[in-house]
Design a protein around this motif. Structure first.
Motif, PDB file in Angstrom:
ATOM      1  N   GLY A  67     -11.354  -4.175 -10.814  1.00  0.00           N
ATOM      2  CA  GLY A  67     -12.236  -4.997 -10.775  1.00  0.00           C
ATOM      3  C   GLY A  67     -13.534  -4.779 -11.573  1.00  0.00           C
ATOM      4  N   PHE A  68     -13.461  -3.010 -11.200  1.00  0.00           N
ATOM      5  CA  PHE A  68     -14.596  -1.578 -12.073  1.00  0.00           C
ATOM      6  C   PHE A  68     -14.064  -2.175 -13.841  1.00  0.00           C
ATOM      7  CE2 PHE A  68     -15.653  -0.466  -8.122  1.00  0.00           C
ATOM      8  CZ  PHE A  68     -17.062  -0.046  -8.372  1.00  0.00           C
ATOM      9  N   ALA A  69     -12.992  -2.071 -14.474  1.00  0.00           N
ATOM     10  CA  ALA A  69     -12.299  -2.083 -15.817  1.00  0.00           C
ATOM     11  C   ALA A  69     -13.184  -3.686 -15.874  1.00  0.00           C
ATOM     12  CB  ALA A  69     -11.294  -1.919 -15.381  1.00  0.00           C
ATOM     13  N   LEU A  70     -13.159  -4.703 -15.199  1.00  0.00           N
ATOM     14  CA  LEU A  70     -14.055  -5.807 -16.085  1.00  0.00           C
ATOM     15  C   LEU A  70     -15.213  -5.588 -16.532  1.00  0.00           C
ATOM     16  CD1 LEU A  70     -11.919  -8.615 -13.712  1.00  0.00           C
ATOM     17  CD2 LEU A  70     -11.208  -7.585 -16.156  1.00  0.00           C
ATOM     18  N   LEU A  71     -15.689  -4.704 -16.155  1.00  0.00           N
ATOM     19  CA  LEU A  71     -16.953  -4.096 -16.387  1.00  0.00           C
ATOM     20  C   LEU A  71     -17.304  -3.948 -18.045  1.00  0.00           C
ATOM     21  CD1 LEU A  71     -18.813  -3.004 -13.396  1.00  0.00           C
ATOM     22  CD2 LEU A  71     -18.799  -5.158 -14.575  1.00  0.00           C
ATOM     23  N   ILE A  72     -15.594  -3.880 -18.203  1.00  0.00           N
ATOM     24  CA  ILE A  72     -15.658  -2.928 -20.141  1.00  0.00           C
ATOM     25  C   ILE A  72     -15.320  -4.464 -20.912  1.00  0.00           C
ATOM     26  CG2 ILE A  72     -14.628  -2.103 -21.026  1.00  0.00           C
ATOM     27  CD1 ILE A  72     -12.989  -0.409 -19.262  1.00  0.00           C
ATOM     28  N   PRO A  73     -15.950  -4.745 -21.883  1.00  0.00           N
ATOM     29  CA  PRO A  73     -16.546  -6.296 -22.383  1.00  0.00           C
ATOM     30  C   PRO A  73     -15.284  -5.866 -23.588  1.00  0.00           C
ATOM     31  CG  PRO A  73     -18.789  -4.525 -22.796  1.00  0.00           C
ATOM     32  CD  PRO A  73     -17.470  -4.151 -21.663  1.00  0.00           C
ATOM     33  N   GLY A  74     -15.013  -7.233 -23.653  1.00  0.00           N
ATOM     34  CA  GLY A  74     -13.695  -7.968 -24.294  1.00  0.00           C
ATOM     35  C   GLY A  74     -12.156  -7.319 -23.737  1.00  0.00           C
ATOM     36  N   LEU A  75     -11.231  -7.734 -24.673  1.00  0.00           N
ATOM     37  CA  LEU A  75     -10.168  -7.628 -23.892  1.00  0.00           C
ATOM     38  C   LEU A  75      -9.256  -6.187 -23.648  1.00  0.00           C
ATOM     39  CD1 LEU A  75      -8.204  -8.963 -27.655  1.00  0.00           C
ATOM     40  CD2 LEU A  75      -7.843  -9.676 -24.666  1.00  0.00           C
ATOM     41  N   THR A  76     -10.688  -5.101 -24.478  1.00  0.00           N
ATOM     42  CA  THR A  76     -10.122  -3.728 -23.808  1.00  0.00           C
ATOM     43  C   THR A  76      -9.993  -3.915 -21.772  1.00  0.00           C
ATOM     44  OG1 THR A  76     -10.813  -2.758 -25.061  1.00  0.00           O
ATOM     45  CG2 THR A  76     -10.594  -1.033 -23.197  1.00  0.00           C
ATOM     46  N   GLY A  77     -11.408  -4.021 -21.607  1.00  0.00           N
ATOM     47  CA  GLY A  77     -11.760  -4.425 -20.161  1.00  0.00           C
ATOM     48  C   GLY A  77     -10.085  -4.981 -19.536  1.00  0.00           C
ATOM     49  N   GLY A 109      -0.124   2.108   8.729  1.00  0.00           N
ATOM     50  CA  GLY A 109       0.299   1.949   7.183  1.00  0.00           C
ATOM     51  C   GLY A 109      -0.038   0.274   7.352  1.00  0.00           C
ATOM     52  N   VAL A 110       0.558  -0.026   8.044  1.00  0.00           N
ATOM     53  CA  VAL A 110       0.306  -2.183   7.890  1.00  0.00           C
ATOM     54  C   VAL A 110      -1.345  -2.117   7.480  1.00  0.00           C
ATOM     55  CG1 VAL A 110       0.184  -4.365   8.723  1.00  0.00           C
ATOM     56  CG2 VAL A 110       2.709  -2.157   9.739  1.00  0.00           C
ATOM     57  N   TYR A 111      -2.297  -2.129   8.594  1.00  0.00           N
ATOM     58  CA  TYR A 111      -3.329  -1.880   8.507  1.00  0.00           C
ATOM     59  C   TYR A 111      -4.408  -2.087   7.635  1.00  0.00           C
ATOM     60  CZ  TYR A 111      -8.559  -1.130   9.269  1.00  0.00           C
ATOM     61  OH  TYR A 111      -9.224  -1.715   9.776  1.00  0.00           O
ATOM     62  N   LEU A 112      -3.948  -0.161   6.709  1.00  0.00           N
ATOM     63  CA  LEU A 112      -4.275   0.178   5.427  1.00  0.00           C
ATOM     64  C   LEU A 112      -3.410  -0.616   4.092  1.00  0.00           C
ATOM     65  CD1 LEU A 112      -3.993   3.594   5.312  1.00  0.00           C
ATOM     66  CD2 LEU A 112      -6.083   2.863   5.318  1.00  0.00           C
ATOM     67  N   ASP A 113      -2.608  -1.191   4.205  1.00  0.00           N
ATOM     68  CA  ASP A 113      -1.662  -2.184   3.376  1.00  0.00           C
ATOM     69  C   ASP A 113      -3.083  -3.016   3.390  1.00  0.00           C
ATOM     70  OD1 ASP A 113       0.032  -3.002   1.423  1.00  0.00           O
ATOM     71  OD2 ASP A 113       0.147  -4.491   2.959  1.00  0.00           O
ATOM     72  N   ARG A 114      -3.515  -3.964   4.589  1.00  0.00           N
ATOM     73  CA  ARG A 114      -4.139  -5.339   4.782  1.00  0.00           C
ATOM     74  C   ARG A 114      -4.988  -5.136   3.524  1.00  0.00           C
ATOM     75  NH1 ARG A 114      -1.408  -9.750   5.121  1.00  0.00           N
ATOM     76  NH2 ARG A 114      -3.294 -10.551   5.091  1.00  0.00           N
ATOM     77  N   VAL A 115      -6.014  -3.671   4.178  1.00  0.00           N
ATOM     78  CA  VAL A 115      -6.974  -3.873   3.608  1.00  0.00           C
ATOM     79  C   VAL A 115      -7.560  -3.743   1.990  1.00  0.00           C
ATOM     80  CG1 VAL A 115      -8.920  -1.371   3.709  1.00  0.00           C
ATOM     81  CG2 VAL A 115      -8.327  -1.816   5.639  1.00  0.00           C
ATOM     82  N   GLY A 116      -6.074  -3.333   1.624  1.00  0.00           N
ATOM     83  CA  GLY A 116      -5.580  -2.905   0.137  1.00  0.00           C
ATOM     84  C   GLY A 116      -6.033  -4.143  -0.321  1.00  0.00           C
ATOM     85  N   HIS A 117      -5.032  -5.281  -0.077  1.00  0.00           N
ATOM     86  CA  HIS A 117      -5.454  -6.775  -0.700  1.00  0.00           C
ATOM     87  C   HIS A 117      -6.703  -7.114  -0.051  1.00  0.00           C
ATOM     88  CE1 HIS A 117      -0.952  -6.317  -0.895  1.00  0.00           C
ATOM     89  NE2 HIS A 117      -0.625  -6.187   0.911  1.00  0.00           N
ATOM     90  N   TYR A 118      -7.408  -7.388   0.883  1.00  0.00           N
ATOM     91  CA  TYR A 118      -8.827  -8.055   0.853  1.00  0.00           C
ATOM     92  C   TYR A 118      -9.439  -7.116  -0.423  1.00  0.00           C
ATOM     93  CZ  TYR A 118      -8.618  -9.334   5.769  1.00  0.00           C
ATOM     94  OH  TYR A 118      -8.455 -10.445   7.053  1.00  0.00           O
ATOM     95  N   LEU A 119      -9.461  -5.502  -0.539  1.00  0.00           N
ATOM     96  CA  LEU A 119     -10.479  -4.810  -1.339  1.00  0.00           C
ATOM     97  C   LEU A 119      -9.485  -5.276  -2.611  1.00  0.00           C
ATOM     98  CD1 LEU A 119     -10.885  -1.821  -0.202  1.00  0.00           C
ATOM     99  CD2 LEU A 119     -12.367  -3.454  -0.028  1.00  0.00           C
ATOM    100  N   CYS A 120      -8.185  -5.112  -3.508  1.00  0.00           N
ATOM    101  CA  CYS A 120      -8.497  -6.033  -4.337  1.00  0.00           C
ATOM    102  C   CYS A 120      -9.200  -6.683  -4.813  1.00  0.00           C
ATOM    103  CB  CYS A 120      -6.734  -5.575  -4.803  1.00  0.00           C
ATOM    104  SG  CYS A 120      -5.922  -5.723  -6.150  1.00  0.00           S
ATOM    105  N   GLU A 121      -8.222  -8.088  -4.312  1.00  0.00           N
ATOM    106  CA  GLU A 121      -8.702  -9.460  -4.252  1.00  0.00           C
ATOM    107  C   GLU A 121     -10.740  -9.254  -4.598  1.00  0.00           C
ATOM    108  OE1 GLU A 121      -6.408 -12.567  -2.608  1.00  0.00           O
ATOM    109  OE2 GLU A 121      -4.937 -10.958  -3.363  1.00  0.00           O
ATOM    110  N   ALA A 122     -11.035  -8.802  -3.635  1.00  0.00           N
ATOM    111  CA  ALA A 122     -12.197  -9.060  -3.426  1.00  0.00           C
ATOM    112  C   ALA A 122     -12.995  -8.335  -4.651  1.00  0.00           C
ATOM    113  CB  ALA A 122     -12.580  -8.605  -2.587  1.00  0.00           C
ATOM    114  N   ALA A 123     -12.643  -6.943  -4.742  1.00  0.00           N
ATOM    115  CA  ALA A 123     -13.101  -6.260  -6.069  1.00  0.00           C
ATOM    116  C   ALA A 123     -13.122  -7.316  -7.519  1.00  0.00           C
ATOM    117  CB  ALA A 123     -11.951  -5.318  -6.440  1.00  0.00           C
ATOM    118  N   LEU A 124     -11.807  -7.707  -7.624  1.00  0.00           N
ATOM    119  CA  LEU A 124     -11.463  -8.804  -8.893  1.00  0.00           C
ATOM    120  C   LEU A 124     -12.206  -9.428  -9.177  1.00  0.00           C
ATOM    121  CD1 LEU A 124      -9.094  -8.140 -10.955  1.00  0.00           C
ATOM    122  CD2 LEU A 124      -7.892  -9.759 -10.590  1.00  0.00           C
TER     123      LEU A 124
END
Length: 255
Positions: A67-77, A109-124
């Motif tokens: 998600g933070f990478a998208l703040l880099i302008p252009g194709l690079t981000g 582990g199951v809990y952290l996995d679900r947290v990861g899915h929440y955060l990744c899609e929201a961040a993007l």
């Protein structure tokens, strides 16, 4: 560990029967290529003695970084974000494989996995909104935040089913439970699955589409494609929140 398993030995234990056939539990990218690649990465992680939860933590970092990478302008981000999402998917596969091979599965582990899915899609989605806004808090940033909220609500609607069933003393949801209770609704659900418009707000698909939008923007010399994509994900997220809630209510999941 005294010796490393061969890929065949690792596959036999880390890929239980039915893993790749789960309709709601395995992403198409996992079935198509990542589960084949992940075994080699998993073998390397066993060498490093990384625990399943440590790998899940790295997965979360990769997803949020996309998600933070998208703040880099252009194709690079855009390209960096897509690469980080692929790393996120790889780690998402490997954490479970390490857990199954070593017998270190856990509720944490199951809990952290679900947290990861929440955060990744929201961040993007948030990153996309700020990318469309030119990293300024304009209306496109708001749309990205709204889409992220929608993606989180959709996942919450799914997870709340398990909570409701557990508090009622019911067993976990089966594949058959997701089918609507009437044939007409079942046909409507199948039609929606064929269209698959909801995939627009999923991290893997969205990261690739963002790259395509960045290419179009580079050719045009503006951010029109990214603007259109940001509006589209906000609309899809809003519609999907409602449709997914209806799907839960008319299925056998709460019956």
């Amino acid at each position: 560990m005294t010796s490393l398993p061969s890929i065949a030995e690792l596959r036999a234990k880390a890929h239980p029967p039915g893993l790749l056939e789960r309709r709601s539990g395995e992403h198409w990218a996992g079935r198509l290529y990542m589960r084949r690649i992940s075994l080699y990465a998993t073998r390397f992680f066993l060498v490093l003695r990384l625990s399943p939860n440590q790998l899940t933590g790295l997965m979360i970092l990769a997803g949020v970084a996309a998600g933070f990478a998208l703040l880099i302008p252009g194709l690079t981000g855009a390209i960096l974000a897509a690469v980080l999402v692929q790393l996120y998917l790889l780690l998402d596969c490997s954490d479970g494989e390490v857990a199954r091979y070593t017998g270190r599965t856990s509720v944490t582990g199951v809990y952290l996995d679900r947290v990861g899915h929440y955060l990744c899609e929201a961040a993007l989605l948030v990153g996309l909104g700020f990318r469309a806004a030119g990293v300024e808090p304009t209306g496109y940033a708001v749309l990205g935040l709204a889409a992220a909220l929608g993606a989180i609500l959709i996942k919450a609607e799914t997870d709340l089913v398990d909570i409701a069933r557990a508090r009622s003393g019911r067993s976990a949801v089966t594949e058959d439970d997701v089918e609507p209770r009437t044939s007409a609704l079942a046909k409507a659900r199948r039609a929606a699955l064929v269209l698959r418009f909801y995939r627009l707000i999923l991290a893997i698909e969205l990261s690739l589409i963002i790259v395509v939008a960045a290419i179009v923007d580079a050719v045009r010399g503006d951010l029109l494609a990214t603007h259109v994509l940001t509006v589209a994900v906000a609309v899809v997220a809003a519609v999907q929140v409602v449709l997914h809630l209806i799907s839960v209510l008319v299925s056998r999941r709460l019956a």
